[in-house]
Design an enzyme around this catalytic site. Structure first.
Site, PDB file in Angstrom:
ATOM      1  N   GLU A 326       0.808  -1.160  -0.073  1.00 37.78           N
ATOM      2  CA  GLU A 326       0.188  -0.031  -0.201  1.00 37.78           C
ATOM      3  C   GLU A 326       0.937   1.341   0.010  1.00 37.78           C
ATOM      4  OE1 GLU A 326      -4.125  -1.191   1.843  1.00 37.78           O
ATOM      5  OE2 GLU A 326      -2.863  -0.519   3.416  1.00 37.78           O
ATOM      6  N   CYS A 410     -11.269   2.298   6.098  1.00 35.88           N
ATOM      7  CA  CYS A 410     -10.465   3.589   6.466  1.00 35.88           C
ATOM      8  C   CYS A 410     -10.565   4.794   5.410  1.00 35.88           C
ATOM      9  CB  CYS A 410      -8.826   3.064   6.345  1.00 35.88           C
ATOM     10  SG  CYS A 410      -8.202   2.408   4.790  1.00 35.88           S
TER      11      CYS A 410
END
Lengths: 643, 643
Positions: A326, A410
């Site tokens: 990520e 998130c």
């Protein structure tokens, strides 16, 4: 360890959003959608996905809904953070408009968190419910401090919105517990978070309360990070668990680079690892540099900033190409079809850039803040406010589309809390200076030069660069109005009360220093031409390709708007670009049009490969703002067109 | 269920490799490397990685060296297949040159397998050692039949090489056990393999022994596959294990398309799922169509063939773009930097194409056989014969390189068994016709038209298309020599004894029918121009790009051979291509050269994005054959150059 070199370096303060009212159409619409649709629908999702219930600590403990991976990790461990972020976003909504139902919901959440909190101040619903014996044993992977940071941000925001400090007191006890547990003192452990976030939350708590202990804990975390005296903390901790540190999932890809703990932060020169962790940390570093007048920390921020903008930033203001970590990879590695560009990373860049701008008024920070805000961040939220991109590709075959929710949600509440507080990024304030970072219709009354001034900015930004600012001083002396001249703009001009102003632009800001009077009007003209953008030739993915921009917006071509498959289009260098506002398209957007050429599939025949190239035929191109794509159904999309 | 429509359709028989001697430099070198380096080094790797030891069935059972994934799967379950493939490749080596040490090693392996085999004929070392109670409970995932198929192929090859039938008898007992267990009869289960392979192995056993039972079992597996009468077998089996069929890992991506069992094979029209499974199955289907004269099966093969070559084949003869399913995705989805293109899939395409060619002498099959063989397959093996590509990208940033071994070493021994038996793909044989599919220097003596003929083919193929074939008949009457005119060739010409032959080319073969005499010489000239190749405009990844080919070889540009970064190069359409043989480059290769243009990074400055494009400067391009890349260290590489 902090290198104290002088007084505070903070020259500008952010003007918090409650002091700024958004009046312009563009952000007003986004704000209304977030307040009336996004935040309520997110609460429903938190309930539906058991996240809301997870802070109730029932016995018996329900089974995990998200199975653990090897090593015991599950994203269910982050659920406290989702509660914190929803409370934060909801609190911003309350500052716009008090709402008894939302307030009651937050209070009920606080009831649960207060009840869950341990005697000693520890608070992590996952650990308390499922493995209380393992608390603080795996800072590297399991996000206890990340969760605590988001809860603290939520508590600060709720306190600021309502004046109620019960949640803030819960989180203060939690921070006191953390400060007792971690540190370099007797009986303390020299730990710090695996996923940074708590640092910037602590600084926000310091600003909200003035309590030095919050700042001290943030400073400790940043100073301790990456220390190997006597050993890296995550190694110590792994061994204490009976694990081999070398078994770390990210061992092969730079080990602790993943969490930017491979080196003490002041020694870091390359932007590496998980993008959100990086940006949250840099934001805290910029804050601490300002608070402590820490030149070494400021220099590290500047070095890291140059690295990210010169080698690892997508044209859309996206960061972190790789799904694997990520995050960041090699210099100039910016693939488009596999771009990760997590929405959270762009939101985090807005946080970082805003703090750099306070530290040092330089248009390059505002340019990037604006780019990340208007493009990659805003793309994360659908027009109806109820679906989300987690990753933001720049080239889609049609299979990529927003989701109603995500296993790890998130990004959903990062984009809602950003939009709900967007007005907080419009102005910067110094003693005798007001900096206008963003345009788009806003009104604010600010203390300056011993008095106050009301600024009423009107514009159709981002569609039009004609900006009007009415200045209404009340008892203030001379001050400087510093107007951002965006880096994308050529040929800007300004007038005060109809009189041209010399364009003395200092590092991206036109400084108008004068004695202001009631009725003064500043007119700023920021020409917005549709224009081409090219990537550095070291960017493999973009070579021979062109992106289209206009003002702060980056454009893309969606296949539904073309007469030919989007990837078959070529935009010759000599093709003229024109812009046109289309009020009934995706809620009203300015499109860019040009005469492109399409490689024709007709007449090619069944062969997959042939010795002669396909024929080309003229084909009109219509490009829409990147943030607005995929609001009319999934379809192929391309940012970088062949030239 | 087999649709018997007529007599056998097989018109041509493969001429097995022991009847063909490779004399040409290109294949002779590869063959020597495989025989003297690859096969011995693979044995060492089998020993080092516990694979050799895994068929010894020790008590107590050692721990797994490769942990199980969720659901219990580990690639360690394939190890029997690796033993089978090594025996197969080693047996081919024995047919070239008997070697007592290799033979002793194979005998020792057979000792172990014979000892391991259960009373009832069951043989799977993983299951027998670790979970004998679970045998045949998960055909979908756990590869028991795949392993059995590879062991059977090894047994057939060893029998053909040595005349020793002990291993073949072991595997015959195993096949008898499988035939008793699975079928539509009383007390049988209607199962079939999750990973196809055993079908083509059974047909090879049928050809080697003439025993109908092998053919019958292969026929059953192909006919049963995809049946839903009354239910899909993998559903039945999952429920019997207590699993929910919907929990299948590939449920989201087309469920049973992954293993091509979503439909009965005759109803399949799209090439889907795991590429190696698909190709192995299609190879068996082509064989069975021939054996049974099954027109429906032949038609299915032809439909699937058209689908793969028209929409899902890389220019390098690679198949299967996606790592996720090791296989196929959407039409025209052929990304270059993330191309999976498993070496095994190209090897399997050689198997399938060879069988299509026997079924129907059509140059399109030979063209693809040649393409997959010389390019994607051969790239899988390093020049030194001891490292391997599992996946074969067409665009590398320099991080992709061959490995000395792989956790799942399937590709390593697929490429060695292919090269060791490559001579078996050179000729096809009918009653009064000999088809020459491949050139490159070979000698063979074949029965034809009531007698025999010796063909001595000499050429520098693939570097030069001048082919000479000396024909020496012995007591045979008139026959047709059918010489393949490759699809890539323009302007082919031929002479017999110096006299031009009319170029009557039927579906890719020049048919020379005559009464041959001792001393006859055929000269074939296949001009090999360096030429450009373009992809169908629906291929997103290749649009605006050009690939270079010469003869059967596809080329690529390695960065080490250029003066500028390889991705910065652009090959203008008008740039002339020239070919030059370089004897000391990578063991001797013909390179393609052209005057390209490079986007210059010099003078660009620090900005990542700019409104003006980079400047271009002339830069020479040197391209090498794709198979030969990455033999001088890892470096960036590109097949599709910008045009």
């Amino acid at each position: 360890m902090t290198d104290m070199k002088g007084p505070t370096m903070r020259t500008y303060a952010s003007v918090p959003f409650p002091d700024v009212t958004i009046t312009g159409a563009f952000w007003h619409e986004r704000l209304e959608v977030v307040l009336t649709r996004t935040i309520p629908s997110q609460l429903k999702m938190l309930e539906k996905h058991d996240i809301r219930g997870s802070i109730k600590l029932p016995k018996p403990v329900p089974p995990l809904t998200i199975p653990r991976r090897k090593g015991g990790f599950t994203v269910q461990m982050f659920w406290d953070s989702d509660i914190g972020k929803w409370i934060e976003a909801a609190s911003y909504a309350l500052r716009h408009r008090r709402d008894a139902a939302i307030e009651a919901e937050v209070e009920a959440m606080i009831d649960d968190l207060e009840a869950a909190q341990a005697e000693d101040g520890y608070l992590n619903c996952f650990y308390q419910q499922r493995e209380p014996e393992n608390r603080w044993t795996n800072l590297r992977d399991n996000h206890e401090m990340y969760n605590a940071g988001h809860l603290l941000e939520g508590a600060v925001a709720y306190y600021q919105a309502t004046g109620k400090d019960r949640f803030l007191r819960v989180m203060e006890r939690n921070m006191d517990h953390i400060a007792r547990t971690f540190g370099r003192g007797e009986g303390q452990r020299p730990g710090y978070p695996g996923h940074q976030e708590i640092e910037l939350a602590l600084i926000r708590a310091f600003h909200a309360t003035g309590q030095q202990k919050f700042l001290d804990l943030a400073t400790y975390f940043i100073d301790e990070r990456g220390s190997r005296e006597p050993e890296h903390y995550f190694d110590t901790e792994a061994k204490a668990r009976g694990d081999d540190p070398a078994d770390y999932f990210f061992a092969a890809s730079g080990m602790y680079e993943y969490s930017q703990s491979h080196l003490p932060v002041r020694e870091q020169t390359k932007v590496v690892g998980h993008a959100v962790r990086a940006m949250y940390m840099y934001a805290a570093m910029a804050d601490l540099a300002a608070e402590h007048g820490d030149a070494a920390l400021k220099a590290a921020c500047e070095t890291l900033w140059a690295d990210v903008i010169e080698r690892r930033m997508y044209v859309t203001g996206g960061f972190g190409p790789s799904e694997h970590n990520e995050g960041f990879t090699a210099d100039y590695d910016l693939p488009n079809d596999t771009a990760y560009c997590e929405t959270c990373a762009s939101v985090a860049m807005v946080f970082w850039a805003a703090r750099m701008l306070n530290l040092d008024l330089d248009g390059q920070y505002a340019d990037l803040l604006e780019l990340a805000l208007y493009n990659n961040s805003l793309a994360g939220l659908s027009r109806d406010g109820e679906s989300y991109f987690y990753d933001n590709k720049l080239d889609s075959d049609g299979s990529h589309h927003r989701w109603a929710w995500h296993m790890c949600p998130c990004c959903t509440m990062n984009v809602s809390r950003l939009v709900a507080s967007v007005a907080g990024y419009f102005y910067g304030l110094a003693e005798t200076e007001i900096a206008v970072h963003l345009y788009g219709g806003s009104e604010t009354r600010l203390p300056v030069a011993g008095g106050h001034v009301t600024l009423t900015e009107t514009s159709d930004y981002p569609w039009n660069g004609a900006v009007r600012i009415a200045v209404a001083p009340e008892g203030c002396g001379d001050f400087t109005l510093s107007l951002r001249i965006p880096g994308w703009c050529e040929g800007a001009s300004a007038r005060v009360n109809g009189q041209a102003v010399p364009m003395t632009v200092e590092r991206g800001y036109l400084k108008i220093a004068r004695s202001w009077s009631e009725g003064d009007v500043v007119e700023l003209d920021l020409p917005m031409e549709a224009r081409r953008s090219y990537a550095h030739p070291a960017v493999r993915a973009d070579i021979g390709r062109v992106a289209l921009r206009r003002g702060p917006l980056v454009y893309c071509a969606e296949e539904r708007d073309q007469k030919a498959p989007v990837h078959s289009l070529r935009l010759p260098r000599e093709a003229a670009l024109s812009a046109r506002h289309v009020p009934d398209l995706i809620g009203g957007v300015t499109v860019i049009e040009a005469e492109a050429r399409a490689a024709r599939a007709e007449g090619w025949g069944p062969d997959l490969y042939r010795p002669a190239p396909p024929e080309e035929a003229p084909s009109p191109l219509l490009a829409v703002p990147y943030y607005a794509w995929c609001n009319r159904g999934a379809n192929p999309m391309l940012v970088w067109l062949r030239e």
